[in-house]
Design an enzyme around this catalytic site. Structure first.
Site, mmCIF file in Angstrom:
data_model
loop_
_atom_site.group_PDB
_atom_site.id
_atom_site.type_symbol
_atom_site.label_atom_id
_atom_site.label_comp_id
_atom_site.label_asym_id
_atom_site.label_seq_id
_atom_site.Cartn_x
_atom_site.Cartn_y
_atom_site.Cartn_z
ATOM 1 N N TYR A 167 -3.135 1.260 -14.181
ATOM 2 C CA TYR A 167 -3.520 2.360 -13.300
ATOM 3 C C TYR A 167 -2.861 3.673 -13.713
ATOM 4 C CZ TYR A 167 -5.091 -1.607 -10.512
ATOM 5 O OH TYR A 167 -5.686 -2.757 -10.090
ATOM 6 N N GLU B 69 -4.421 0.009 -3.886
ATOM 7 C CA GLU B 69 -3.121 -0.585 -3.586
ATOM 8 C C GLU B 69 -2.831 -1.615 -4.665
ATOM 9 O OE1 GLU B 69 -5.491 -0.983 -0.944
ATOM 10 O OE2 GLU B 69 -4.864 0.755 0.199
ATOM 11 N N ALA C 117 -10.159 -8.167 -10.919
ATOM 12 C CA ALA C 117 -9.640 -9.470 -11.344
ATOM 13 C C ALA C 117 -10.228 -9.829 -12.703
ATOM 14 C CB ALA C 117 -9.991 -10.543 -10.321
ATOM 15 N N VAL C 118 -9.385 -10.434 -13.528
ATOM 16 C CA VAL C 118 -9.802 -10.863 -14.860
ATOM 17 C C VAL C 118 -9.488 -12.348 -14.996
ATOM 18 C CG1 VAL C 118 -9.422 -10.547 -17.344
ATOM 19 C CG2 VAL C 118 -9.449 -8.552 -15.818
ATOM 20 N N ASN D 190 3.668 -6.022 -9.778
ATOM 21 C CA ASN D 190 2.634 -6.272 -10.788
ATOM 22 C C ASN D 190 2.697 -5.169 -11.845
ATOM 23 O OD1 ASN D 190 0.321 -6.741 -12.281
ATOM 24 N ND2 ASN D 190 -0.931 -7.246 -10.502
#
Length: 159
Positions: free
Chosen positions: A126, A114, A81-82, A119
Site C-alpha cells: 500500500y 484498513e 487476497a492472493v 502485516n
C-alpha cells in the site's frame, strides 16, 4: 467490451463474474482468520458499486482478487487476497493497480483501506502505491487466540 490489465507470471486482471463467488470465498478463507462466505461474495458481485477484480490465467484460474466499494467521491478497498501459491509474485500489486486505474474513470477522488498493523507485506504494498497512514482502529481484526489486532487506516488521493 471487457476491461483487461496485464499482470505478472502470465496472468491478467479482469472484472469478476457471478460464477467466481465460490473461488473468491476459498481464496479469502486462506488469507484471513474469518473468511467471508460464498453468499457474501455473490452479493458483492451483483452490486455495481462493489467492483471485484480477479487476477487469472487464460483458463480463468484465479490467483487473487481485490474488492472495492464506491460511494460518492470515495472508494474503499474492502479486501484483497492472493492464493498462497501465488504470493510474492506481485499479484496483489497488479490487482491494486488495476483497481486504481479503473477508479480514475469514476467519481471517486480518494481511496481508503484498513490493514493489520502486523502485516508488513501489505503495508509495503500500500505504501508503494501512494497510501499513507491516517489513523488506527484498535481491536479491529479478531485473531484465533481471542485477541484482536489493530488496523491501520490508510488513504491516498486518486488524482
Amino acid at each position: 467490451m471487457m476491461k483487461l490489465w496485464i499482470a505478472p507470471a502470465g496472468l491478467h486482471v479482469e472484472p469478476a463474474q457471478g460464477r467466481d463467488a465460490g473461488e473468491l470465498a476459498r481464496i479469502h478463507a486462506q488469507g484471513f482468520y474469518r473468511g467471508w462466505p460464498r453468499e457474501e461474495f455473490s452479493g458483492f458481485l451483483g452490486e455495481p458499486d462493489t467492483p471485484v477484480y480477479i487476477a487469472c490465467d487464460a483458463r480463468r484460474r484465479i490467483a487473487g482478487f481485490a474488492l472495492i466499494r464506491q460511494a460518492a467521491d470515495e472508494a474503499e478497498l474492502l479486501t484483497i487476497a492472493v492464493d498462497p501459491k501465488w504470493r510474492g509474485k506481485h499479484v496483489g500489486r497488479a490487482l491494486l493497480r488495476a483497481a486504481l486505474d479503473d477508479l480514475r474513470m469514476s467519481p471517486a477522488r480518494r481511496m481508503f483501506l484498513e490493514v493489520d498493523e502486523q502485516n508488513a507485506a501489505a503495508i509495503r504494498l500500500y505504501s508503494g502505491q501512494g497510501f499513507t497512514r491516517i489513523g488506527a482502529r484498535k481491536g479491529y481484526y479478531p485473531r484465533p487466540d481471542g485477541s484482536a489486532a489493530t488496523a491501520l487506516v490508510m488513504a491516498r488521493d486518486l488524482g
